[in-house]
Design a protein around this motif. Structure first.
Motif, PDB file in Angstrom:
ATOM      1  N   GLY A 261       0.806  -1.207   0.000  1.00  0.00           N
ATOM      2  CA  GLY A 261       0.000   0.000   0.000  1.00  0.00           C
ATOM      3  C   GLY A 261       0.839   1.258   0.000  1.00  0.00           C
ATOM      4  N   ASP A 262       0.206   2.350  -0.362  1.00  0.00           N
ATOM      5  CA  ASP A 262       0.830   3.676  -0.360  1.00  0.00           C
ATOM      6  C   ASP A 262      -0.213   4.647   0.189  1.00  0.00           C
ATOM      7  OD1 ASP A 262       1.662   6.383  -1.375  1.00  0.00           O
ATOM      8  OD2 ASP A 262       3.277   5.219  -2.284  1.00  0.00           O
ATOM      9  N   LYS A 263       0.171   5.505   1.131  1.00  0.00           N
ATOM     10  CA  LYS A 263      -0.780   6.409   1.767  1.00  0.00           C
ATOM     11  C   LYS A 263      -1.391   7.408   0.798  1.00  0.00           C
ATOM     12  CE  LYS A 263       1.301   6.131   6.368  1.00  0.00           C
ATOM     13  NZ  LYS A 263       1.953   6.880   7.463  1.00  0.00           N
ATOM     14  N   ARG A 264      -0.821   7.513  -0.401  1.00  0.00           N
ATOM     15  CA  ARG A 264      -1.353   8.457  -1.385  1.00  0.00           C
ATOM     16  C   ARG A 264      -2.439   7.854  -2.262  1.00  0.00           C
ATOM     17  NH1 ARG A 264       4.438   9.805  -3.807  1.00  0.00           N
ATOM     18  NH2 ARG A 264       4.596   7.548  -3.389  1.00  0.00           N
ATOM     19  N   ILE A 265      -2.731   6.575  -2.046  1.00  0.00           N
ATOM     20  CA  ILE A 265      -3.805   5.872  -2.755  1.00  0.00           C
ATOM     21  C   ILE A 265      -4.677   5.201  -1.704  1.00  0.00           C
ATOM     22  CG2 ILE A 265      -4.394   4.108  -4.460  1.00  0.00           C
ATOM     23  CD1 ILE A 265      -2.880   6.208  -5.788  1.00  0.00           C
ATOM     24  N   GLY A 266      -5.990   5.359  -1.816  1.00  0.00           N
ATOM     25  CA  GLY A 266      -6.886   4.899  -0.756  1.00  0.00           C
ATOM     26  C   GLY A 266      -7.375   3.477  -0.918  1.00  0.00           C
ATOM     27  N   PHE A 267      -6.568   2.512  -0.490  1.00  0.00           N
ATOM     28  CA  PHE A 267      -6.984   1.117  -0.439  1.00  0.00           C
ATOM     29  C   PHE A 267      -7.048   0.645   1.011  1.00  0.00           C
ATOM     30  CE2 PHE A 267      -6.025   0.810  -4.920  1.00  0.00           C
ATOM     31  CZ  PHE A 267      -6.799  -0.251  -5.376  1.00  0.00           C
ATOM     32  N   PHE A 268      -8.007  -0.236   1.299  1.00  0.00           N
ATOM     33  CA  PHE A 268      -7.954  -0.955   2.562  1.00  0.00           C
ATOM     34  C   PHE A 268      -6.703  -1.825   2.560  1.00  0.00           C
ATOM     35  CE2 PHE A 268     -12.601  -0.305   2.139  1.00  0.00           C
ATOM     36  CZ  PHE A 268     -12.827   0.345   3.341  1.00  0.00           C
ATOM     37  N   THR A 269      -6.151  -2.070   3.735  1.00  0.00           N
ATOM     38  CA  THR A 269      -4.913  -2.832   3.816  1.00  0.00           C
ATOM     39  C   THR A 269      -4.964  -3.841   4.951  1.00  0.00           C
ATOM     40  OG1 THR A 269      -3.882  -1.177   5.250  1.00  0.00           O
ATOM     41  CG2 THR A 269      -3.519  -0.938   2.866  1.00  0.00           C
ATOM     42  N   ILE A 388     -11.178 -11.509   3.386  1.00  0.00           N
ATOM     43  CA  ILE A 388      -9.797 -11.314   2.946  1.00  0.00           C
ATOM     44  C   ILE A 388      -8.928 -12.505   3.334  1.00  0.00           C
ATOM     45  CG2 ILE A 388      -7.793  -9.771   3.091  1.00  0.00           C
ATOM     46  CD1 ILE A 388     -10.277  -8.428   1.960  1.00  0.00           C
ATOM     47  N   ASP A 389      -8.024 -12.886   2.448  1.00  0.00           N
ATOM     48  CA  ASP A 389      -6.932 -13.786   2.803  1.00  0.00           C
ATOM     49  C   ASP A 389      -5.837 -12.915   3.421  1.00  0.00           C
ATOM     50  OD1 ASP A 389      -4.752 -15.442   3.011  1.00  0.00           O
ATOM     51  OD2 ASP A 389      -4.889 -16.260   0.984  1.00  0.00           O
ATOM     52  N   PRO A 390      -5.668 -12.960   4.744  1.00  0.00           N
ATOM     53  CA  PRO A 390      -4.731 -12.019   5.378  1.00  0.00           C
ATOM     54  C   PRO A 390      -3.270 -12.290   5.027  1.00  0.00           C
ATOM     55  CG  PRO A 390      -5.540 -13.608   6.981  1.00  0.00           C
ATOM     56  CD  PRO A 390      -6.313 -13.836   5.723  1.00  0.00           C
ATOM     57  N   ARG A 391      -2.983 -13.421   4.414  1.00  0.00           N
ATOM     58  CA  ARG A 391      -1.602 -13.725   4.038  1.00  0.00           C
ATOM     59  C   ARG A 391      -1.137 -12.877   2.856  1.00  0.00           C
ATOM     60  NH1 ARG A 391      -2.103 -19.839   2.561  1.00  0.00           N
ATOM     61  NH2 ARG A 391      -3.560 -18.768   1.157  1.00  0.00           N
ATOM     62  N   SER A 392      -2.108 -12.412   2.044  1.00  0.00           N
ATOM     63  CA  SER A 392      -1.732 -11.705   0.815  1.00  0.00           C
ATOM     64  C   SER A 392      -2.567 -10.470   0.534  1.00  0.00           C
ATOM     65  CB  SER A 392      -1.871 -12.660  -0.377  1.00  0.00           C
ATOM     66  OG  SER A 392      -3.233 -13.043  -0.538  1.00  0.00           O
ATOM     67  N   GLY A 393      -3.686 -10.309   1.249  1.00  0.00           N
ATOM     68  CA  GLY A 393      -4.609  -9.223   0.944  1.00  0.00           C
ATOM     69  C   GLY A 393      -5.607  -9.570  -0.140  1.00  0.00           C
ATOM     70  N   GLU A 394      -5.602 -10.821  -0.600  1.00  0.00           N
ATOM     71  CA  GLU A 394      -6.539 -11.217  -1.664  1.00  0.00           C
ATOM     72  C   GLU A 394      -7.967 -11.194  -1.148  1.00  0.00           C
ATOM     73  OE1 GLU A 394      -7.707 -14.999  -4.590  1.00  0.00           O
ATOM     74  OE2 GLU A 394      -5.946 -15.131  -3.260  1.00  0.00           O
ATOM     75  N   ILE A 395      -8.844 -10.517  -1.891  1.00  0.00           N
ATOM     76  CA  ILE A 395     -10.271 -10.551  -1.594  1.00  0.00           C
ATOM     77  C   ILE A 395     -10.819 -11.860  -2.153  1.00  0.00           C
ATOM     78  CG2 ILE A 395     -12.505  -9.448  -1.948  1.00  0.00           C
ATOM     79  CD1 ILE A 395     -11.032  -6.789  -2.260  1.00  0.00           C
ATOM     80  N   GLY A 448     -17.345  -0.258  -5.000  1.00  0.00           N
ATOM     81  CA  GLY A 448     -15.995   0.272  -4.871  1.00  0.00           C
ATOM     82  C   GLY A 448     -15.314  -0.203  -3.605  1.00  0.00           C
ATOM     83  N   HIS A 449     -16.069  -0.237  -2.509  1.00  0.00           N
ATOM     84  CA  HIS A 449     -15.502  -0.757  -1.259  1.00  0.00           C
ATOM     85  C   HIS A 449     -15.145  -2.235  -1.395  1.00  0.00           C
ATOM     86  CE1 HIS A 449     -15.896   2.795   1.091  1.00  0.00           C
ATOM     87  NE2 HIS A 449     -17.219   2.802   1.153  1.00  0.00           N
ATOM     88  N   THR A 450     -16.015  -3.001  -2.043  1.00  0.00           N
ATOM     89  CA  THR A 450     -15.734  -4.430  -2.183  1.00  0.00           C
ATOM     90  C   THR A 450     -14.533  -4.694  -3.095  1.00  0.00           C
ATOM     91  OG1 THR A 450     -17.167  -4.823  -4.113  1.00  0.00           O
ATOM     92  CG2 THR A 450     -18.201  -4.894  -1.936  1.00  0.00           C
ATOM     93  N   LEU A 451     -14.137  -3.703  -3.879  1.00  0.00           N
ATOM     94  CA  LEU A 451     -12.945  -3.839  -4.724  1.00  0.00           C
ATOM     95  C   LEU A 451     -11.681  -3.426  -3.968  1.00  0.00           C
ATOM     96  CD1 LEU A 451     -14.390  -2.343  -8.038  1.00  0.00           C
ATOM     97  CD2 LEU A 451     -14.234  -4.762  -7.381  1.00  0.00           C
ATOM     98  N   GLY A 452     -11.852  -2.954  -2.729  1.00  0.00           N
ATOM     99  CA  GLY A 452     -10.710  -2.591  -1.899  1.00  0.00           C
ATOM    100  C   GLY A 452     -10.541  -1.108  -1.672  1.00  0.00           C
ATOM    101  N   LEU A 453     -11.396  -0.265  -2.281  1.00  0.00           N
ATOM    102  CA  LEU A 453     -11.208   1.187  -2.199  1.00  0.00           C
ATOM    103  C   LEU A 453     -11.826   1.765  -0.930  1.00  0.00           C
ATOM    104  CD1 LEU A 453     -11.939   2.299  -5.878  1.00  0.00           C
ATOM    105  CD2 LEU A 453      -9.733   1.786  -4.812  1.00  0.00           C
TER     106      LEU A 453
END
Length: 862
Positions: A261-269, A388-395, A448-453
């Protein structure tokens, strides 16, 4: 047994059981063929000891279904046949709610809600003849060949949450059979603790709870249970029965390649820690949550050349068959609107909306399906969480919870925010087409939230306010902001006669950019190798406000006024003036819009309250400029600063707005002709609650004053004065001077005060006394911890975390500039009242004496 004996006892127990806790990464000296032989020997020995029945004897009356675990049912007993090859593999336990009674429906707990997920592993305890279940927190990673990996394995072990007796081995000893009733029928909480998870704090009553059904598939199994508890409130005890679904899902043997992740892009992490021999400190990263979208092997070269290709596995959302048919297409359109964003990332047909054609095998609670679940409930909201798969962040799966009554909020928003420019929104009955259009944008936002945003609350500040009045600009840019992930509801800036038609939020420039940044496939295999590419993509747009991300903030303590919920444009002071003009146009029409001949004014009262809340919201947007800071997330080389105060001129403009439009509720908002027929109405658990004019004015005014004088705001203003110099900022001293002059203007003139002028002074003095009193309170150990608790991030259940980044200013506030300013102001007011206590009429003089008594008591003046 004293403390040291307890420690020694636990040490001996741990030493004896050390082989049971061995981790999968520990190298084994037993070959696969030898494992099978050993299992058979264990089985035979267990039979000799009488600890398990023969496989055929145990299951001679069983009904069996095949899947990842074969499921055997013997009367009311359920058995899992767990293949030994699945021992020590990672499974995800996913618990969902399937049905609820009225009592918790009203609290917003509904079908489709995900209550708890955890990674588990099954492990064979040969000596004890049991299968243990451990919970694993897969947060750490280290190279297999590094020495530190042994320490990682020893310091991040799993914890045992359940033990099953081995009832039998199968005929070739390749699997064990265990009875599982107690973890699904409410007897134990190890797999499902639903009543604690939803906040009831109770346990299931096993006599009133049972397993209803179990299904098994190649990659997962699904257990449905009815669990019953009772909740006592006062003298009343109420039964609560909830149907829950527990999924046991096999996680991929090879996790998806994560992306940092990067704080300049809004993704759940999700967090990840990296250890290695070469480090001088642990590496801490955040992995963005996203679906595994990869081009097919045969298409990868075409993909790299820029051709659109289909992913190996698309993202598929099913619309709940319970959805009213007139809204199905709107919800599907909101899903399909994301196609363009994924095309920018190189994938076609990457996201699909489907209806359920055959409901025989469909189960919305099965993690194989992502569903927009329609919940019949009075709650007015929608929500888009993910598994989420917490090992990789995969939804792995997502569910949008769509509460039926969200249309109530949409109706009020449209009428209040756009009724002045859209005759369809101000009609007595909203058309299905208008509501469907609004449902489409809500669908897109939640997907959008379900896509990680995450929410991008700063997006709307990229549009110049006056451009929102331009038909060509809004048509070209789409809606109200560059991101549908902002809460930029409807266009309340456009005025009658402007001709603006594109007034709904839409997927915008930022959304397509964020999806490309998160989903464009890079054939790197290592997230560290992706970093230079990802950073280069950000650099291409780092100075363009259309691509700016602003994190969601605490609404009660907003630091950056650009990143607020439901504001529009690059100047929320100017935008709020426009909003008030439209609000002033719509309020006189409320009785004709919302009231029907022959029926009461209940709906009209609710619409009037919505108008008042909109007025309050504008004031809140403006107020945040005062003592506000513009926050950035700079990186080395971009030349940006982390923070700077809102320009002094903008803060002064904000104060002028509050003085003119907010300190005193405008008369047109509480028009006597309306109030003669109905009052503002709010629903409550006890029924509709009506607000009287004086009370609602007083409460609204006090709220504004109290927030304006908040310690955090005053301390931020002190920080700005110290760092930038008082000649360059709007100081707290000037703020107090301006508000004092406004509150006590009639007093300086020696006038008799009317009821609203007295109310203004009472609210001001009371806000100063209350907040000053809190500053003087002796801090207990607990409150001291709370004051320092900025080190501990918090997040509510199913809510997006809010953040203030590094702008904590509350430590030692008792001895701060805020305390000095408030006490000094109270003394200034006291001296003024001493001089003026004999001016004005009798009620005014009594009012002054009352204020003096309050101040004297509050400051302990003898």
């Amino acid at each position: 047994m004293d403390f040291f004996k307890v420690i020694l006892f636990l040490f001996l127990v741990f030493s004896f059981s050390a082989d049971i806790f061995a981790q999968t990464k520990t190298k084994s000296t037993v070959k696969p063929a030898e494992k099978k032989t050993e299992a058979r020997a264990d089985s035979a020995e267990a039979d000799k000891k009488g600890n398990s029945k023969s496989y055929k004897e145990l299951l001679k009356k069983a009904t069996t279904i095949k899947g990842i675990f074969d499921i055997h049912r013997v009367d009311n007993d359920f058995y899992f046949e767990i293949p030994l090859r699945w021992m020590q593999r990672d499974f995800l336990l996913v618990n969902k709610i399937s049905s609820v009674p009225l009592s918790i429906n009203e609290a917003g707990i509904n079908k489709g809600m995900n209550t708890e997920n955890k990674v588990i592993r099954f492990s064979l305890n040969r000596r004890a003849g049991t299968v243990w279940v451990k919970t694993i927190v897969p947060r750490v990673e280290s190279p297999a060949s590094d020495k530190i990996t042994q320490s990682v394995q020893e310091n991040f072990t799993g914890s045992v949450i359940e033990s099953f007796k081995i009832e039998a081995y199968n005929t070739d000893s390749s699997a064990v059979v265990v009875k599982v009733n107690r973890v699904f029928d409410g007897t134990e909480k190890s797999f499902n603790d639903v009543f604690n998870d939803i906040g009831l704090g109770t346990s299931a009553k096993s006599s009133l709870s049972a397993i209803e059904d179990i299904k098994t598939f190649p990659q997962n199994l699904v257990v449905k249970s009815l669990l019953t508890t009772s909740v006592t409130e006062g003298n009343n005890t109420m039964p609560v029965s909830v149907k829950v679904t527990t999924n046991v899902l096999l996680l991929p043997d090879k996790p998806m390649t994560p992306r940092f992740g990067d704080k300049r892009i809004g993704f759940f992490t999700t967090p990840r820690w990296y250890f290695s021999d070469k480090q001088q400190q642990m590496e801490s990263r955040e992995l963005i949550t996203r679906w595994r979208l990869e081009p097919k092997p045969e298409d990868r070269e075409r993909y790299k050349k820029g051709e659109l290709v289909e992913p190996v596995k698309p993202i598929v959302f099913y619309v709940d068959p319970a959805t009213p048919p007139q809204w199905v297409n709107a919800i599907k359109a909101g899903i399909n609107d994301w196609q363009k964003a994924f095309e920018q990332a190189g994938f076609k047909n990457a996201i699909q909306a489907r209806e359920v054609i055959d409901t025989a095998d469909f189960d919305a609670d099965d993690v194989r399906y992502s569903v927009v679940t329609y919940a019949a409930s009075p709650k007015s909201n929608a929500m888009g969480p993910s598994v989420i798969d917490p090992r990789s962040g995969e939804i792995l799966e997502s569910d949008v919870i769509w509460w039926h009554n969200v249309m109530t909020s949409l109706k009020y928003w449209m009428r209040i925010q756009t009724g002045a420019i859209d005759t369809a929104a101000s009609a007595k009955n909203l058309s299905s087409a208008l509501m469907a259009n609004a449902i489409r944008f809500v669908s897109s936002h939640e997907i959008g939230h379900t896509l990680g945003l995450k929410h991008n609350m700063e997006a709307s500040s990229a549009f110049p306010v006056d451009s929102l009045r331009s038909p060509s600009f809004t048509a070209r840019m789409g809606g109200t902001a560059p991101s549908i992930m902002d809460y930029a509801r409807f266009n309340y800036v456009a005025q009658p006669g402007d001709g603006v038609r594109n007034i709904n939020p839409q997927i915008g420039v930022y959304d397509r950019y964020a999806i490309e940044w998160g989903y464009r496939w890079l054939d790197a295999g290592d997230p560290h190798k992706e970093l230079p590419v990802l950073q280069s993509w950000i650099r291409q747009h780092e100075n363009d406000p259309m691509y700016k991300y602003g994190e969601q903030q605490d609404a009660q303590n907003t630091v950056d006024p650009r990143a607020q919920s439901e504001d529009l444009g690059d100047n929320n002071v100017k935008a709020s003036y426009y909003g008030l003009q439209n609000l002033r146009h719509i309020v006189p029409q409320i009785s004709t819009i919302a009231a029907t001949v022959g029926e009461d004014y209940y709906e009209a009262g609710k619409l009037l309250l919505a108008a008042i809340q909109q007025w309050q919201m504008y004031a809140g947007h403006v107020l945040s400029n005062i003592g506000g800071f513009y926050l950035e997330n700079p990186v080395q080389g971009d030349g940006k600063g982390a923070w700077k105060p809102v320009p002094a001129q903008r803060q002064k403009e904000a104060f002028d707005y509050l003085k003119k439009e907010a300190f005193n509720m405008p008369g047109w908002l509480m028009e006597s002709q309306l109030l003669a027929k109905f009052l503002p109405v709010q629903d409550s658990p006890m029924g509709p609650f009506e607000y009287t004019p004086y009370n609602i004015r007083r409460n609204a005014q006090y709220d504004i004053i109290y927030k304006l004088l908040a310690d955090e705001r005053l301390l931020r203003m002190a920080e700005a004065e110290v760092f930038w110099g008082k000649e360059n900022v709007f100081t707290a001293t000037e703020l107090f001077s301006r508000i004092h002059a406004e509150v006590f203007r009639p007093t300086y003139k020696g006038k008799s005060l009317d009821i609203y002028e007295r109310m203004f002074q009472q609210n001001y003095v009371d806000a100063l006394l209350v907040s000053s009193g809190k500053l003087l309170e002796k801090l207990s150990a607990k409150s001291l911890y709370d004051d320092c608790d900025y080190m501990q991030p918090k997040a509510d259940f199913n809510q997006e975390p809010t953040a203030l980044r590094n702008m904590n200013v509350s430590l030692m506030s008792r001895t701060s500039e805020a305390a000095l300013l408030k006490r000094a102001e109270l003394l200034k007011v006291f001296r003024l009242l001493e001089r003026k206590e004999k001016t004005g009429d009798e009620l005014t003089r009594g009012h002054y004496q009352d204020l003096m008594l309050r101040i004297r008591r509050g400051l302990n003046i003898q």
